[in-house]
Motif scaffolding. Sequence first.
Motif, mmCIF file in Angstrom:
data_model
loop_
_atom_site.group_PDB
_atom_site.id
_atom_site.type_symbol
_atom_site.label_atom_id
_atom_site.label_comp_id
_atom_site.label_asym_id
_atom_site.label_seq_id
_atom_site.Cartn_x
_atom_site.Cartn_y
_atom_site.Cartn_z
ATOM 1 N N GLU A 1 40.772 55.354 50.170
ATOM 2 C CA GLU A 1 39.773 54.429 49.634
ATOM 3 C C GLU A 1 40.433 53.659 48.495
ATOM 4 N N ILE A 2 40.482 52.343 48.658
ATOM 5 C CA ILE A 2 41.212 51.488 47.721
ATOM 6 C C ILE A 2 40.362 50.268 47.366
ATOM 7 N N TYR A 3 40.521 49.798 46.129
ATOM 8 C CA TYR A 3 39.911 48.529 45.739
ATOM 9 C C TYR A 3 40.801 47.398 46.258
ATOM 10 N N ILE A 4 40.279 46.627 47.221
ATOM 11 C CA ILE A 4 41.070 45.552 47.817
ATOM 12 C C ILE A 4 40.327 44.222 47.702
ATOM 13 N N PRO A 5 41.062 43.102 47.733
ATOM 14 C CA PRO A 5 40.397 41.793 47.710
ATOM 15 C C PRO A 5 39.522 41.643 48.954
ATOM 16 N N TYR A 6 38.295 41.178 48.768
ATOM 17 C CA TYR A 6 37.363 41.136 49.900
ATOM 18 C C TYR A 6 36.274 40.110 49.637
ATOM 19 N N ASN A 7 35.744 39.528 50.704
ATOM 20 C CA ASN A 7 34.641 38.565 50.606
ATOM 21 C C ASN A 7 34.919 37.507 49.541
ATOM 22 N N ALA A 8 36.090 36.854 49.689
ATOM 23 C CA ALA A 8 36.595 35.939 48.660
ATOM 24 C C ALA A 8 35.998 34.532 48.794
ATOM 25 N N TYR A 9 34.689 34.456 48.914
ATOM 26 C CA TYR A 9 34.029 33.155 49.075
ATOM 27 C C TYR A 9 34.132 32.317 47.804
ATOM 28 N N LYS A 10 34.049 32.959 46.654
ATOM 29 C CA LYS A 10 34.147 32.228 45.390
ATOM 30 C C LYS A 10 35.516 31.581 45.251
ATOM 31 N N LEU A 11 36.559 32.305 45.604
ATOM 32 C CA LEU A 11 37.925 31.804 45.504
ATOM 33 C C LEU A 11 38.154 30.626 46.446
ATOM 34 N N ASP A 12 37.338 30.515 47.478
ATOM 35 C CA ASP A 12 37.478 29.450 48.481
ATOM 36 C C ASP A 12 36.590 28.247 48.183
#
Length: 455
Positions: free
Chosen positions: A309-320
């Motif tokens: 279980e890792i914190y990964i970049p996800y659901n990057a709608y803001k960055l887009d």
Amino acid sequence: MKTTKSLLQTGALTLTLMASSVMAAVSVDEAAKLGASLTPVGAEKAGNADGSIPAWTGGLPQNAGSADAAGFLTDPFANEQPLFTITAKNVDQYKDKLTPGQVAMFKRYPDTYKIPVYKTHRTATLPAKVIEATKYNATHTKLVEGGNGLEDFHSANPFPIPKDGLEAIWNHITRYRGGSVSRFVTQVTPQTNGSYSLVYFQDEFTFRDQLKDYDPSKPSNVLFYFKQRVTAPSRLAGNVLLVHETLNQVKEPRLAWLYNAGQRRVRRAPQVSYDGPGTATDGLRTSDNFDMYNGAPDRYDWKLEGKKEIYIPYNAYKLDSPKFKYSDIIKAGHINQDLTRYELHRVWHVVATLKPGERHVYEKRDFYIDEDTWQAAAIDHYDGRGILWRVAEGHAQFYYDKQVPWYTLESLYDLVSGRYVALGMKNEEKQSYDFSYAAGESDYTPAALRQEGVR
């Protein structure tokens, strides 16, 4: 003698059966877990023990939001705030759910690097035809040529229930990315002070079975076709790269050509593979760093370490979001982490170790592959001395209107030089990805490069 001969024959038969079982697809009974206890692509359907990772319930529907006139999607989670933010001051509390590369970034940039952690949403799903192909693959697809190719493979996800690291990495290599896509994206390689110049690309990407003139009766070793044209700056504009990505790159190496606009010549480009230099990156990434990882897996031994279980970049709608300029994203040392979103997800941990006698600038690579999409979410790269050198993160989003998981931005940080590559930004471009793009095999031939390269 007869007894000895019989034992030898029995032993040889046993070894043959063992080898066959290693290379074989999973049983029908095991494949029946897909869509039951497992998602259609092989992830655990259930959430984790404390509920911080929810159960998968089908992903985002296609009407989860809207698309503007340019195709940019609204953020379904725009009103959410971070649950907490990891900084250099509290990173020790969260080390068990971070990669070594992420921890190293806090040490390299203690005053600016941060990881904002949000509520986890398991947003991904795939079109029905891809799910059907995945189910077929589970009981049919096999590794061939020592694991360097696939047999009886359809569309995507050859090994939804992987038994080793090589099967897991083939899932990343072949994962679904929309079938046929055209996109305008940018790349930057900032200096240590944050100054940068943009390189603009027009990419076209088509899996073989999505060609307009695809003929299933004609066998082919091509997995997909890729064409990349540089549109700016002027010193690079007009250069075009063409790649025929083969399923078995040892039997038939990747075919690549480069059109040089200045010379007006098309040449074979064998350097576009392995640790050959990436296009216009100042040597900050290799060819196989593109798409987080691509190409032939034959130079490495692949070990499946299991899940974490890792914190990964996800659901990057803001960055887009087109609300932001490239200057809002690109900063000294790393991208603007205030615009990123991280979530807790289960990942497959795969370790790639360079085989004895093989050559590559990366001696070891640690892969963290999202269980819901088979996309590499993070990769740590080690040099020949075993020292952590480069840290890659794939900031992913789910294009819910088209049911396509892909990246918003790929970042590759060089811990030694203090520079990085950021690829895939389109915030200021006229349109988002065009998943309706249609192409025939003739569009991906060396003869077509000269026309593509007109400045």
